[in-house]
Design an enzyme around this catalytic site. Structure first.
Site, short mmCIF file in Angstrom:
data_model
loop_
_atom_site.label_atom_id
_atom_site.label_comp_id
_atom_site.label_asym_id
_atom_site.label_seq_id
_atom_site.Cartn_x
_atom_site.Cartn_y
_atom_site.Cartn_z
N LYS A 178 0.90 -1.24 0.28
CA LYS A 178 -0.09 0.21 -0.04
C LYS A 178 0.91 1.26 0.09
O LYS A 178 1.50 1.67 1.26
CB LYS A 178 -1.02 -0.01 1.10
CG LYS A 178 -1.95 1.27 0.94
CD LYS A 178 -2.36 1.75 2.47
CE LYS A 178 -1.68 2.94 2.83
NZ LYS A 178 -1.64 4.21 2.08
N SER A 233 5.92 7.44 9.70
CA SER A 233 6.25 8.13 11.07
C SER A 233 6.18 7.10 12.24
O SER A 233 5.79 6.05 12.02
CB SER A 233 5.11 9.24 11.31
OG SER A 233 3.69 8.50 11.48
N GLU A 254 10.68 1.16 9.56
CA GLU A 254 11.68 2.35 9.23
C GLU A 254 10.81 3.61 9.43
O GLU A 254 10.08 3.82 8.86
CB GLU A 254 12.01 2.50 7.65
CG GLU A 254 12.86 0.99 7.18
CD GLU A 254 14.33 1.18 7.69
OE1 GLU A 254 14.92 2.37 8.09
OE2 GLU A 254 14.96 -0.05 7.72
N CYS A 288 13.73 11.33 5.91
CA CYS A 288 13.90 10.72 7.40
C CYS A 288 15.51 10.89 7.84
O CYS A 288 15.60 11.09 9.23
CB CYS A 288 13.37 9.12 7.47
SG CYS A 288 14.42 8.40 6.31
N GLU A 385 10.54 16.10 14.68
CA GLU A 385 11.19 15.81 13.20
C GLU A 385 10.49 17.33 12.43
O GLU A 385 9.19 17.54 12.67
CB GLU A 385 10.44 14.68 12.42
CG GLU A 385 11.30 14.15 11.54
CD GLU A 385 10.76 12.77 11.01
OE1 GLU A 385 9.50 12.63 11.44
OE2 GLU A 385 11.63 12.19 10.54
P1 NAP Z 1 2.80 8.37 7.85
O1 NAP Z 1 1.88 9.20 8.14
O2 NAP Z 1 3.24 7.64 8.83
O3 NAP Z 1 2.43 7.58 6.53
C1 NAP Z 1 3.08 6.36 5.90
C2 NAP Z 1 2.15 5.45 5.31
O4 NAP Z 1 1.44 4.74 6.41
C3 NAP Z 1 1.20 6.07 4.33
O5 NAP Z 1 1.29 5.04 3.33
C4 NAP Z 1 0.13 6.44 4.88
O6 NAP Z 1 -0.85 6.19 4.19
C5 NAP Z 1 0.02 5.11 6.12
N1 NAP Z 1 -0.88 5.41 7.28
C6 NAP Z 1 -0.83 6.33 7.94
N2 NAP Z 1 -1.87 6.13 8.88
C7 NAP Z 1 -1.98 4.72 8.90
C8 NAP Z 1 -2.72 3.79 9.68
N3 NAP Z 1 -3.40 4.33 10.69
N4 NAP Z 1 -2.79 2.33 9.39
C9 NAP Z 1 -2.24 2.11 8.31
N5 NAP Z 1 -1.65 3.00 7.68
C10 NAP Z 1 -1.42 4.17 7.75
O7 NAP Z 1 4.28 9.09 7.30
P2 NAP Z 1 4.42 10.07 5.91
O8 NAP Z 1 4.16 11.43 6.71
O9 NAP Z 1 3.87 9.51 4.83
O10 NAP Z 1 5.77 9.91 6.21
C11 NAP Z 1 7.12 10.60 6.65
C12 NAP Z 1 7.54 9.82 7.84
O11 NAP Z 1 7.95 8.71 7.21
C13 NAP Z 1 8.42 10.87 8.49
O12 NAP Z 1 8.58 10.47 9.92
C14 NAP Z 1 9.85 10.19 8.00
O13 NAP Z 1 10.95 10.07 9.03
C15 NAP Z 1 9.32 8.63 8.07
N6 NAP Z 1 10.31 7.82 6.98
C16 NAP Z 1 11.18 7.00 7.38
C17 NAP Z 1 11.99 6.37 6.40
C18 NAP Z 1 13.21 5.40 7.40
O14 NAP Z 1 13.89 4.69 6.17
N7 NAP Z 1 13.33 5.38 8.42
C19 NAP Z 1 12.11 6.65 5.14
C20 NAP Z 1 11.14 7.61 4.48
C21 NAP Z 1 10.03 8.25 5.56
P3 NAP Z 1 -1.61 7.34 3.53
O15 NAP Z 1 -0.68 7.95 2.77
O16 NAP Z 1 -2.76 7.01 2.86
O17 NAP Z 1 -2.58 8.32 4.48
#
Ligand code: NAP
Length: 481
Positions: A178, A233, A254, A288, A385
């Site tokens: 997804k 996140s 991650e 990230c 962040e």
């Molecule tokens: P996010 O809000 O956590 O969303 C990530 C994914 O999770 C999206 O596909 C989102 O879907 C989905 N999601 C959100 N709420 C959910 C739930 N309750 N149940 C299941 N899936 C859910 O993060 P983001 O804003 O997209 O990305 C930024 C974050 O990712 C930052 O914190 C960054 O540091 C982290 N990140 C980490 C790495 C690493 O390698 N450590 C790499 C890249 C990014 P929708 O988009 O449909 O809401």
């Protein structure tokens, strides 16, 4: 949307090797101007269940293929991605906002995981273990874990997928992915090319939907899914881990970061500024591993700030598809307003804006590259962040002080050290409680090395040999004589 290869614009879900429509629609918009790029079939939990069923049915046959057979498909997929780099990069820039040169870089970086794991799967060796009993023979074999559920974010809509899918497929697993609702076009284009490469139906499935929580529940709780891997996140990661606990599913996480960037008094300031620009302003600070806290030794603080300010004024802000643009928009209004609020709070707490500090009228989601001095560790900007083009600078006095302060966070993803003194660099690299430390460099990710975080930044590693072991079970086999 103009693409040389029109087949790459997919608007349906990819389940069991077929493209599936849905009555509900999900708009995908350009973050630079809110123009609608496409309307997608909005999948829900039932589609996710169907996709899991297809992945489950496809698993036995894919698992039985030899490593060489799996590698051949992956190599064809890799080549098709290279052949379509320009179109894939354009799609990525349009839906995500990053400059075209960065988008091209991501496509090539994403493809490199597919090539690397196509080669690595031939080396999935087990062991012969010296026996404790001459009447027994002991061995281990590695077997694919099974169906894998994946959820990925919008900031690297290509590479965050290939970094999971390539090692999983190479190991013999099948998947349901997804992608983020903001950036599904890049993800679906990868499925189209995988299909053309000959990846069997059901091996890779993709569902795009606005009900992330509903789809997430299926991928974390369906008993046919053996492993769940997430990039996003920390807050969402915790929810998904808790859901996986019900079935004791294997997990890889991650998650978010709060990267310190340390400039020592013996650091080369040109190198430091160059590295800081790369880690802070790539993808408008939405990575990230983006520098989140800049610690500069008090003796070189003013000189570093002056040079960073000069480098920042050379950034060219605009639509990612325009020539020469080096800084695009943020992903959406919510993100832009959050960054603005963070800057406002920092100034209210006593810090000083040196450059920027406001929205830009370039488009709907633009925030100015911003340099702030006089930041302290207790400010919100140092604890959360940022995920935006804001560089907050603090001073430090000695090594012990900076180690203590930089480690004082629940995060532990990436850290940066700028020092020309090899002994000091070694001491700092070893003392920092982070999964990755880059010394005198601002960009370090590669398919060959393990990427991942300590503490609340994650569990497991992606990339390198470690990234492949995440998708295997090690079976101990004991043979009586
Ligand atoms: P996010 O809000 O956590 O969303 C990530 C994914 O999770 C999206 O596909 C989102 O879907 C989905 N999601 C959100 N709420 C959910 C739930 N309750 N149940 C299941 N899936 C859910 O993060 P983001 O804003 O997209 O990305 C930024 C974050 O990712 C930052 O914190 C960054 O540091 C982290 N990140 C980490 C790495 C690493 O390698 N450590 C790499 C890249 C990014 P929708 O988009 O449909 O809401």
């Amino acid at each position: 949307m103009e693409l040389a290869n029109k087949h790459l614009l997919k608007t349906q879900n990819y389940i069991g090797g077929q493209w599936h429509d849905s009555p509900a629609k999900l708009p995908v918009c350009d973050p630079a101007n809110s123009n609608m790029l496409a309307e997608l079939a909005d999948a829900g939990p039932a589609d996710a269940e169907a996709a899991v069923g297809e992945a489950h049915a496809a698993f036995p046959a894919w698992k039985k293929r030899t490593a060489g057979e799996r590698a051949a498909v992956l190599k064809r997929w890799h080549q098709l991605i290279l052949d379509n780099t320009d179109d894939l990069a354009r799609l990525l820039t349009l839906e995500q906002g990053k400059p075209l040169a960065e988008a091209r870089g991501e496509i090539l970086h994403g493809a490199s995981f597919i090539e690397w794991y196509a080669e690595e799967c031939r080396r999935a060796y087990g062991q012969t273990i010296p026996t404790h009993n001459r009447d027994m023979r002991l061995q281990t074999i590695r077997q694919p874990v099974g169906v894998v559920g994946c959820i990925t974010p919008w900031n690297f809509p290509n590479a965050m997928i290939t970094r999971k899918v390539a090692p999983a497929l190479a190991a013999g697993c099948t998947l349901v992915v997804k992608p983020a609702a903001e950036t599904p076009l890049s993800a679906l284009a990868l499925c189209q090319l995988a299909q053309e490469a000959g990846l069997p139906a059901g091996t890779l499935n993709m569902v795009v939907g606005s009900d992330a929580a509903g789809i997430g529940r299926v991928l974390t709780q369906d008993t046919r899914v053996a492993k769940f891997t997430f990039t996003g996140s920390t807050a969402v990661g915790k929810i998904l881990m808790a859901q996986c606990a019900t079935g004791v599913k294997k997990v890889s996480m991650e998650l978010g970061g709060n990267a310190p960037f340390i400039v020592c008094d013996d650091g080369d300031l040109d190198t430091a500024v160059q590295a800081c620009m790369a880690t802070k302003f790539r993808n408008a600070g939405q990575t990230c591993v983006s520098t989140n806290r800049i610690y500069v030794h008090e003796s070189v603080h003013d000189e570093f700030v002056a040079r960073l300010r000069t480098a920042m004024t050379a950034l060219k802000v605009g639509h990612g598809c325009e020539d020469g643009v080096t800084l695009g928009p943020l992903i959406h209004r919510r993100a832009t307003e959050r960054v603005a609020q963070l800057v406002e709070d920092t100034v209210a707490a006593g810090a000083t804006i040196e450059v920027g500090g406001d929205f830009l009228s370039t488009g709907v989601n633009y925030y100015a590259p911003t340099l702030i001095t006089g930041v302290t560790d207790d400010m919100r900007i140092a604890r959360e962040e940022i995920f935006g083009p804001v560089a907050p600078v603090q001073k430090f006095a000695c090594e012990e002080d900076v180690i203590r302060r930089t480690n004082d966070t629940p995060y532990g993803l990436a850290a940066y050290v700028m020092s020309e003194n090899i002994r000091r660099a070694n001491r700092l690299v070893e003392a920092l409680d982070y999964g990755m430390v880059a010394c005198n460099a601002g960009v370090f990710s590669t398919a060959a090395a393990p990427f991942g975080g300590n503490k609340e930044s994650g569990i497991g590693r992606e990339g390198g040999v470690e990234g492949m072991t995440e998708f295997y079970e090690t079976k101990y086999c004991c043979y009586g004589a």
